[in-house]
Design an enzyme around this catalytic site. Structure first.
Site, PDB file in Angstrom:
ATOM      1  N   LYS A  25       0.839  -1.204   0.000  1.00  0.00           N
ATOM      2  CA  LYS A  25       0.000   0.000   0.000  1.00  0.00           C
ATOM      3  C   LYS A  25       0.874   1.254   0.000  1.00  0.00           C
ATOM      4  CE  LYS A  25      -3.542   2.362   2.770  1.00  0.00           C
ATOM      5  NZ  LYS A  25      -2.721   3.542   3.163  1.00  0.00           N
ATOM      6  N   HIS A  28      -1.632   7.783   1.393  1.00  0.00           N
ATOM      7  CA  HIS A  28      -1.838   7.667   2.842  1.00  0.00           C
ATOM      8  C   HIS A  28      -2.799   8.755   3.342  1.00  0.00           C
ATOM      9  CE1 HIS A  28      -0.259   5.308   6.295  1.00  0.00           C
ATOM     10  NE2 HIS A  28      -0.734   6.322   6.997  1.00  0.00           N
ATOM     11  N   ARG A  79      -1.493  12.219   4.464  1.00  0.00           N
ATOM     12  CA  ARG A  79      -1.011  12.427   5.824  1.00  0.00           C
ATOM     13  C   ARG A  79       0.507  12.320   5.987  1.00  0.00           C
ATOM     14  NH1 ARG A  79      -4.375  12.299   9.825  1.00  0.00           N
ATOM     15  NH2 ARG A  79      -3.158  10.938  11.198  1.00  0.00           N
TER      16      ARG A  79
END
Length: 340
Positions: free
Chosen positions: A212, A236, A239
Site C-alpha cells: 500500500k 496515505h 497524511r
C-alpha cells in the site's frame, strides 16, 4: 439508520480531532496530524477529492444493462461490493480516544462483514493497535487484512506470523507510512524499503501480500516484480507528504502498466458510490474507504460502518445503471469524461 444522528454522535465523540464536516475534504483540518487532517497545507488530502471531481460520468440510458452486479472475488473471498474499509489506527491520538483500539477494530471488521465485504486493520506505535486488529480478524474467520508499518525486517516478519495465525485472507504493508509523524513521535522507526528488502518480506509468507502506498508506474512494477499479489494506489490520505497528487490522478498510468498482473486497489477521497465507479473505470479492481468508516464506527458502531457501506453500494448500483455498466468486474474507461 438515522445518518444525521450517527454523524452527530461521531462529531461529539471525536470533538477536537474530527469535525465530521458536511463535506469531508480536508479543508477544516489541514495540518492536523496527529488528528484526522492532511500533512502540512493539507493539499494532498484535498488532491484526492479534487482528482475524483476532475472526472465526470457519461450518462447513458439506451442499453441492455437492466441489473447491476456489484459482486466480486478478492483473495478467495466472495464480496458483495468492491468497497473495502481502509486500514486506520491511532484512535487515541487521531480520533480522541473515546473507543479502545481493539473495540474500534472489531467495529470495522464486524461492520464490513455485515455488509458482505471486507475490512482492513492497521499498525501503530502501541502494540495494541496491530494486536487488536489481528484479534478482530481472527474472530471473524480471517475476513480481513492486517497492514504493517514499514518497520525493521524482523519486526515486519513477526507481525506477518501473527496474521498467518489469525487466518487472515492476506497481509500487507503500508509502505507509504515511511514518513509518518505519529510514528516518529512515539519512537517507532519506520522508513522506505529497497527492492531486495521488499522481495524478502513478500517471500516470507504464503499469504497474498499487498503493498500500500504506490503512486507511480515504476514503483507499481517494482512491487509486482517483488511478488506482491496486490497494490494500493494511495498517498496515505495525504497524511505523510504535502503536495502529492491524488490517487485518481495517477491511477490510470499505473493500471496501464500492471493491470491483470496484480490486484489494483485505490484509496483516497472516496465518499460515494459514484467515486467508486470512477476508480473502477480508471483501472482499480476495488476501492478503499477511510475517514467515513471512522464516522460510522464512532457514530453507531458496527451498524454504522455497515450502513455507510450499504449506502455507497446503493449509490454504486444507481451509477452503474445510468452509465450502462452491467458488473463491477468489467468497467469501461469510456464511461468517463475529463472535466474541462
Amino acid at each position: 439508520m438515522d445518518m444525521a444522528a450517527m454523524r452527530k454522535k461521531a462529531r461529539e465523540d471525536m470533538k477536537g480531532y474530527c469535525r465530521v464536516c458536511p463535506a469531508c475534504d480536508g479543508r477544516a483540518c489541514a495540518g492536523e496530524v496527529p488528528g484526522m487532517g492532511g500533512s502540512g497545507t493539507g493539499s494532498a488530502f484535498m488532491a484526492n477529492l479534487e482528482a475524483l471531481k476532475n472526472w465526470r460520468l457519461n450518462m447513458r440510458t439506451i442499453h441492455g444493462a437492466r441489473e447491476a452486479d456489484t459482486s466480486l472475488t478478492l483473495f478467495g473471498r466472495k464480496l458483495s461490493m468492491p468497497i473495502l474499509a481502509a486500514p486506520m489506527t491511532g484512535v487515541s491520538y487521531n480520533m480522541g480516544g473515546k473507543l479502545p483500539e481493539d473495540v474500534y477494530s472489531e467495529m470495522i471488521i464486524a461492520g464490513t462483514e455485515a455488509a458482505g465485504t471486507m475490512g482492513m486493520t492497521g499498525d501503530g506505535a502501541d502494540a495494541a493497535m496491530y494486536d487488536g486488529g489481528v484479534a478482530a480478524i481472527a474472530k471473524h474467520g480471517g475476513l480481513g487484512v492486517p497492514f504493517i508499518k514499514p518497520r525493521a525486517q524482523s519486526e515486519i516478519i513477526a507481525r506477518i506470523r501473527q496474521a498467518e495465525q489469525a487466518g487472515a485472507v492476506a497481509v500487507g504493508m503500508d509502505i507509504d507510512g515511511a514518513g509518518l509523524i505519529t510514528m516518529a513521535l512515539k519512537g517507532q522507526p519506520v522508513g522506505p524499503k529497497t527492492f531486495v528488502e521488499l522481495k524478502e518480506i513478500v517471500a516470507a509468507t504464503s499469504l497474498p501480500f499487498i503493498v500500500k502506498g504506490v503512486m507511480t508506474p515504476d514503483e507499481a512494477q517494482l512491487a509486482v516484480g517483488a511478488g506482491a499479489a496486490a497494490i494500493v494506489v494511495s498517498n496515505h490520505g495525504g497524511r505523510v507528504l504535502d503536495s502529492t497528487p491524488g490517487a485518481a490522478e495517477v491511477l490510470p498510468a499505473i493500471a496501464d502498466k500492471i493491470k491483470g498482473r496484480a490486484v489494483i486497489l485505490a484509496d483516497g477521497g472516496v465518499r460515494s458510490g459514484s467515486d467508486v465507479l470512477k476508480l473502477l473505470a480508471l483501472g482499480a479492481d476495488a476501492a478503499l474507504v477511510g475517514r467515513p468508516m471512522a464516522v460510522g464506527a464512532f457514530g453507531a458502531g458496527a451498524e454504522g460502518v455497515a450502513a455507510l457501506l450499504n449506502k455507497m453500494r446503493s449509490e454504486l448500483v444507481s451509477a452503474m445503471l445510468l452509465t450502462g455498466t452491467a458488473n463491477v468486474r468489467e468497467v469501461s474507461r469510456d464511461i468517463l469524461t475529463a472535466a474541462r
